[in-house]
Motif scaffolding. Structure first.
Motif: not given
Ligand code: SAM
Length: 432
Positions: A113-114, A145, A147, A149, A213, A245-246, A270
């Motif tokens: 994670p961030i 945002e 991914g 994650g 996403v 996919d973004v 990210d």
């Protein structure tokens, strides 16, 4: 209690919004007690040992096993934040409501994670300003945002926009406890139908939303669970989750809206190979919107800047910063051992305990007035404190960086802003 389908047309919409009771507590803050389904943070203290912490989702009959003994969920249910209890082996435990930072750090993860400090810096870099309630002129704030994650940054973003949205409708669903089956339908509509319908009406009135996403379904699913699990989904309805996919998501979204007009207020990435998606993102980002890209390596930020230049994308660099985690410090008030009378009533073992004003002195870990770290490491600054001259009053401060072993993450943040297309054309002409 029976209830009816809530529509604006049916005339009971405002009744549903304002009157229907919400039979479940959302979280414990504000003097409430912890209930089945809440997530709690257990902090362990034991004589001569560092503190340890465990995140637990409460369920009736459950047990927590740690190296510091066994604890029963039934004993935790009904406790209030900051209450104490003891494990089977006698460790003292304080039960807390986890902060957002605790929750993001300690929930089980599928990907990195961030970390909270970085997430807060990223949210700050977006410079989010919420539309005022009642402002129907300004389009809703839409932040993308990728991914999702672990959902850590998603939660920080969702908290930042929370104030823009109207209160969530107080509508019971079939998962609401204490509701009889015979109450769960009305005019052939199930409780879940009513819930879904009312929520979709509410969503149309949101003034801010996070679209998150991820192209890996298992990551998207876990991220969603993490967001929904925080304080009983307090921020979850500010977020739309998408498995995609973004770039494909942006293209589909523009088709759905039947418009190529930019619709995104800000974008945060990210994910690996962020540079591959920049041209699609630049088309969907509103003028002056922020594009923030987090990467573990500065060269990845460089790849993005290079791609922007090569493709003459309408993005201008605002700043590139290194995200360095703040260093926790130990700030402990103690009486130097060299001057301490034998009978001196030592009261603290760690900085955490120092703030425990609500615990009777006899319950504190009282063996040493310096931390176990000091004892074990023979820390020089602490030694000098112990050798200090007597001062009035007798206590002195130990001030030193903590030995922090937790992963605090680090990385780089590139921030760009969307320019007018004509600015890019002018720049290209001047350079050519
Ligand atoms: C490091 S994780 C993101 C962690 C997240 N920021 C957090 O705070 O928990 C990177 C995520 O990007 C996703 N990803 C990679 N390529 C992608 C793409 N092309 N489109 C969408 N998501 C992608 C991965 O599946 C992964 O879940």
């Amino acid at each position: 209690m029976a209830f009816t389908l809530c529509t604006r047309q049916s005339g009971v919409y405002s009744f549903c919004r304002n009157v229907l009771p919400l039979n479940f507590r959302r979280h414990a803050t504000g003097g409430n007690v912890f209930a089945d389904g809440d997530t709690v943070l257990l902090k362990y203290f034991r004589r001569g040992q560092d503190d340890a912490e465990v995140l637990v989702k409460l369920r009736k009959g459950g047990e927590v096993h740690t190296g510091r003994g066994r604890t029963y969920h039934n004993e935790l249910i009904g406790k209030s934040p900051r209450d104490h209890l003891k494990s089977s082996s006698g460790s003292r435990i304080r039960v807390m409501e986890p902060t957002l930072a605790d929750y993001c750090r300690l929930t089980p993860r599928l990907c990195t994670p961030i970390y909270p400090w970085s997430a807060n810096t990223i949210v700050s870099a977006l410079d989010i300003h919420l539309p005022e309630i009642g402002d129907s002129e300004t389009p809703p704030l839409e932040i993308l945002e990728s991914g999702t994650g672990h959902g850590s940054l998603t939660l920080h973003l969702a908290r930042a926009i929370h104030g823009a949205n109207p209160p969530r409708p107080r509508v019971p669903s079939s998962s609401t406890p204490e509701r009889n089956m015979e109450d769960a339908t009305y005019n052939g509509h199930s409780a879940d139908d009513v819930f879904e319908h009312t929520m979709s009406e509410w969503k149309k009135n949101r003034r801010a939303v996070i679209h998150t996403v991820d192209n890996r379904p298992n990551h998207a699913k876990r991220g969603k669970e993490i967001v929904r699990g925080f304080r009983r989904g307090l921020y979850a309805d500010n977020v739309e989750f998408h498995v995609s996919d973004v770039s494909s998501w942006i293209t589909r979204e523009q088709e759905r809206r039947e418009s190529e007009e930019p619709f995104l207020s800000h974008v945060v990435l990210d994910m690996p190979s962020a540079q591959a998606h920049l041209s699609t993102i630049a088309r969907a980002l509103r003028v002056d919107g922020v594009l923030a890209i987090f990467n573990p390596s500065i060269t990845q930020i460089g790849d993005c800047e290079k791609r922007i230049r090569l493709e003459a994308l309408p993005l201008t660099q605002d700043q590139v910063i290194e995200l360095v985690s703040p260093r926790p410090w130990d700030l402990t008030c103690t009486v130097p051992r060299s001057i301490r009378p034998r009978e001196y009533p030592s009261t603290q073992t760690s900085a955490v305990e120092t703030e425990t004003v609500d615990v009777p002195t006899e319950e504190l870990c009282t063996e040493e007035s310096v931390t176990p770290e000091t004892e074990n490491a023979g820390d020089r600054s602490a030694q000098s404190v112990m050798n200090a001259e007597r001062v009035e009053p007798d206590s002195v401060m130990i001030c030193r960086p903590k030995f922090y072993t937790g992963n605090t993450g680090g990385g780089f943040l590139g921030v760009w802003r969307r320019m007018h297309l004509r600015t890019v054309e002018e720049m290209t002409k001047t350079q050519g």
